[in-house]
Scaffold this active site. Structure first.
Site, short mmCIF file in Angstrom:
data_model
loop_
_atom_site.label_atom_id
_atom_site.label_comp_id
_atom_site.label_asym_id
_atom_site.label_seq_id
_atom_site.Cartn_x
_atom_site.Cartn_y
_atom_site.Cartn_z
N ARG A 152 65.92 156.80 40.04
CA ARG A 152 64.85 157.70 40.48
C ARG A 152 64.07 157.01 41.58
NH1 ARG A 152 62.15 157.50 34.78
NH2 ARG A 152 62.82 155.38 35.23
N ASN A 206 70.94 166.86 36.50
CA ASN A 206 69.83 167.25 37.37
C ASN A 206 69.40 168.70 37.13
OD1 ASN A 206 69.54 164.77 38.40
ND2 ASN A 206 70.21 165.23 40.48
N PHE A 247 59.85 164.70 31.31
CA PHE A 247 60.02 165.94 32.08
C PHE A 247 59.34 167.14 31.42
CE2 PHE A 247 62.65 163.13 34.25
CZ PHE A 247 62.87 163.64 35.51
N ALA A 250 53.59 169.58 33.37
CA ALA A 250 53.38 170.81 34.16
C ALA A 250 52.84 170.45 35.54
CB ALA A 250 52.40 171.72 33.43
N GLY A 251 53.14 171.27 36.53
CA GLY A 251 52.68 170.97 37.88
C GLY A 251 53.17 172.00 38.88
N CYS A 258 66.93 165.56 45.75
CA CYS A 258 68.03 165.76 44.81
C CYS A 258 67.98 167.08 44.04
CB CYS A 258 68.08 164.59 43.82
SG CYS A 258 68.54 163.05 44.63
N1 LIG Z 1 67.55 159.67 46.38
C1 LIG Z 1 67.79 159.68 45.08
O1 LIG Z 1 66.87 159.52 44.24
C2 LIG Z 1 69.18 159.85 44.56
C3 LIG Z 1 69.46 159.57 43.23
C4 LIG Z 1 70.75 159.74 42.77
C5 LIG Z 1 71.74 160.21 43.62
N2 LIG Z 1 71.42 160.50 44.91
C6 LIG Z 1 72.50 160.97 45.78
O2 LIG Z 1 72.91 159.87 46.59
C7 LIG Z 1 73.30 160.32 47.89
C8 LIG Z 1 72.49 159.61 48.95
O3 LIG Z 1 71.12 159.96 48.77
P1 LIG Z 1 69.95 159.19 49.53
O4 LIG Z 1 68.69 159.75 48.98
O5 LIG Z 1 70.20 157.73 49.45
O6 LIG Z 1 70.21 159.70 51.00
P2 LIG Z 1 69.61 159.13 52.38
O7 LIG Z 1 69.57 160.27 53.31
O8 LIG Z 1 68.35 158.35 52.10
O9 LIG Z 1 70.70 158.08 52.87
C9 LIG Z 1 71.97 158.43 53.32
C10 LIG Z 1 72.39 157.40 54.35
O10 LIG Z 1 73.73 157.63 54.71
C11 LIG Z 1 73.89 157.35 56.09
N3 LIG Z 1 75.14 157.95 56.56
C12 LIG Z 1 75.42 159.26 56.82
N4 LIG Z 1 76.69 159.40 57.21
C13 LIG Z 1 77.24 158.16 57.19
C14 LIG Z 1 78.54 157.66 57.47
N5 LIG Z 1 79.54 158.49 57.81
N6 LIG Z 1 78.74 156.35 57.36
C15 LIG Z 1 77.75 155.50 56.99
N7 LIG Z 1 76.50 155.92 56.71
C16 LIG Z 1 76.25 157.24 56.80
C17 LIG Z 1 72.63 157.92 56.70
O11 LIG Z 1 72.38 157.39 57.99
C18 LIG Z 1 71.59 157.49 55.65
O12 LIG Z 1 71.04 156.22 55.97
C19 LIG Z 1 73.12 161.83 47.87
O13 LIG Z 1 74.32 162.43 47.51
C20 LIG Z 1 72.10 162.04 46.77
O14 LIG Z 1 72.21 163.32 46.18
C21 LIG Z 1 70.18 160.33 45.41
#
Ligand SMILES: NC(=O)c1ccc[n+]([C@@H]2O[C@H](COP(=O)([O-])OP(=O)(O)OC[C@H]3O[C@@H](n4cnc5c(N)ncnc54)[C@H](O)[C@@H]3O)[C@@H](O)[C@H]2O)c1
Length: 430
Positions: A152, A206, A247, A250-251, A258
């Protein structure tokens, strides 16, 4: 182990840093040259508690490096972890362009057997899709594993290092062995399954959590109508282990990078298979209502919002992060603007680039001469705000606390009409 992490955002950077902390030799690859330059200079591109310390410690020890060049990271890596973005496409399905591009680059640069571990949240069938793309570019052996991430934002370093479970989705025993080695020093439940089940698990988690929030918001709205206190109801519900305490806050609804996109993707998956998904649709509808209701209540108190100044505290989608993606605060701000209000916003970390809104450097500046204050994000510094000083700063006396942060009696003593979600209102002079 040699590990490459593709995508250096919230998930990739935290994963890379924490894997390095476990003793692995990590190289983080990102197509964003500016981000990589910052990281090379020791500047964190995101705000995440404890992250800078872990990155710097491991950079100093030579266990983590950053590059834009796949040919420096992929050859020789035993695991290539993919953590690129998977945003919603216009129709609500998942835009796979980053995953596809990453897969092609990985394929072009494989030099020996490697496990490609999908950490990105991806639709069912992606392990197969990525396998097909990589195969177009290499003769090398490889396996693609679904390894969804559950960290998270705000507590990402802790969550990655001490996860509730690790899911490894593959039918390949060879790949499972590699993944067991990768996470050998993390002690938690390890669930081994097939790729499709692992992929679906992440969306199911999620969507379930988002639905749980929507449910407590429905209870909150009913609490207001019948004079109950949603926090007491939530405490009573949450003490039942079948329900659980988490979770049930309330809000203004769920947001972030995500939940909204993942719930949409879950719906799309249902649609693609001819399922109506009535529960998920209801959770989404409730989420819209939770946001618009905040502005409706402001309007009910102030009459028309036209020309009225509203101070908004918080733009991040939750506290302790600078992430504003699909933040409830943004919807509240935009709806206030649409109804003619003048809005000033303060957030301790998050920045957003809307020229129609003044983003100021202190909470009192946001509140100056405002008719009403909206607390939209649960930052700790809002909880302890000086209410007497706030009252003197504002033109009006209305606080709409969408996060139920403040002490209602203290707000009343300071001369405010204090509205919150699912809890008793405090009205000045009543
Ligand atoms: N943020 C969260 O809390 C969280 C938690 C669990 C899962 N996820 C999942 O993880 C994934 C990433 O989420 P995030 O929040 O880290 O995204 P983000 O947008 O912060 O980071 C993604 C990164 O990937 C890079 N990127 C894009 N295309 C690329 C490529 N072809 N080669 C190399 N780098 C590339 C971007 O420049 C960016 O820095 C998503 O699928 C999201 O759903 C996110």
């Amino acid at each position: 182990m040699k590990v490459a992490v593709v995508g250096t955002g919230y998930v990739g950077l935290v994963s890379g840093a924490c894997l390095a902390d476990l003793g692995h030799e990590v190289i983080c690859i990102d197509t964003d040259a500016e981000k990589i330059a910052k990281l090379e200079a020791g500047i964190m591109p995101i705000f995440e508690q404890g992250l800078e310390e872990v990155v710097k410690r491991n950079a100093k020890a030579g266990r983590i490096r950053f590059t834009t060049d796949f040919s420096l990271g992929v050859p020789g890596a035993e695991v290539v972890s993919v953590a690129v973005g998977t945003p919603s496409a216009d129709d609500g399905s998942v835009d796979m362009k980053y995953v596809d591009a990453a897969a092609a680059e990985i394929g072009k640069n494989l030099s020996a057997y490697a496990v490609i571990a999908n950490k990105s949240t991806v639709p069912v069938g992606t392990a197969e899709r990525v396998t097909n793309i990589i195969r177009q570019h290499t003769e090398q052996e490889f396996d693609v594993v679904s390894n969804p991430e559950f960290l998270r934002e705000g507590t990402a370093v802790f969550d990655f290092s001490k996860p509730t479970r690790i899911i490894i989705g593959t039918d390949s025993e060879r790949a499972r062995e590699v993944m067991r080695k990768l996470y050998a020093h993390i002690s938690c439940q390890k669930i081994e399954t097939d790729a499709v089940s692992a992929e679906l698990t992440k969306y199911a988690c999620n969507t379930f959590l988002a639905t749980k929030i929507s449910f407590i918001n429905e209870v909150a709205h009913l609490s207001e109508a019948v004079g109950a206190d949603v926090e007491a109801v939530a405490a009573g519900m949450g003490s039942d282990p079948r329900i659980g305490k988490e979770f049930l806050k309330a809000g203004p609804g769920w947001g972030g990078g995500c939940f909204p996109k993942d719930v949409r993707a879950f719906l799309k998956l249902g649609e693609a298979h001819g399922h109506a998904m009535p529960l998920t649709n209801a959770a989404m509808a409730m989420n819209k209502l939770a946001r618009s209701r905040i502005v409706d209540r402001l309007e009910r108190e102030l009459g028309s919002l036209t020309g009225k100044k509203i101070g908004v505290l918080g733009v991040a989608f939750k506290g302790n992060t600078d992430d504003t993606r699909e933040s409830p605060a943004l919807d509240i701000i935009n709806e206030c603007l649409r109804r003619g209000a003048v809005v000033a916003v303060y957030d301790p970390q998050a920045r957003f680039g809307d020229g129609a809104v003044a983003q100021v450097d202190s909470l009192f500046e946001a509140a100056r001469d405002a008719e009403a204050l909206v607390i939209a994000t649960e930052w700790e510094e809002f909880r302890t705000l000086d209410l007497d000083k706030m009252k003197q700063t504002m033109a009006g006396d209305l606080i709409m606390d969408a996060r139920n942060l403040l002490d209602a009696d203290a707000a009343e003593r300071s001369g405010f009409t204090y509205l919150r979600v699912g809890r008793k209102e405090k009205r000045k002079g009543i």
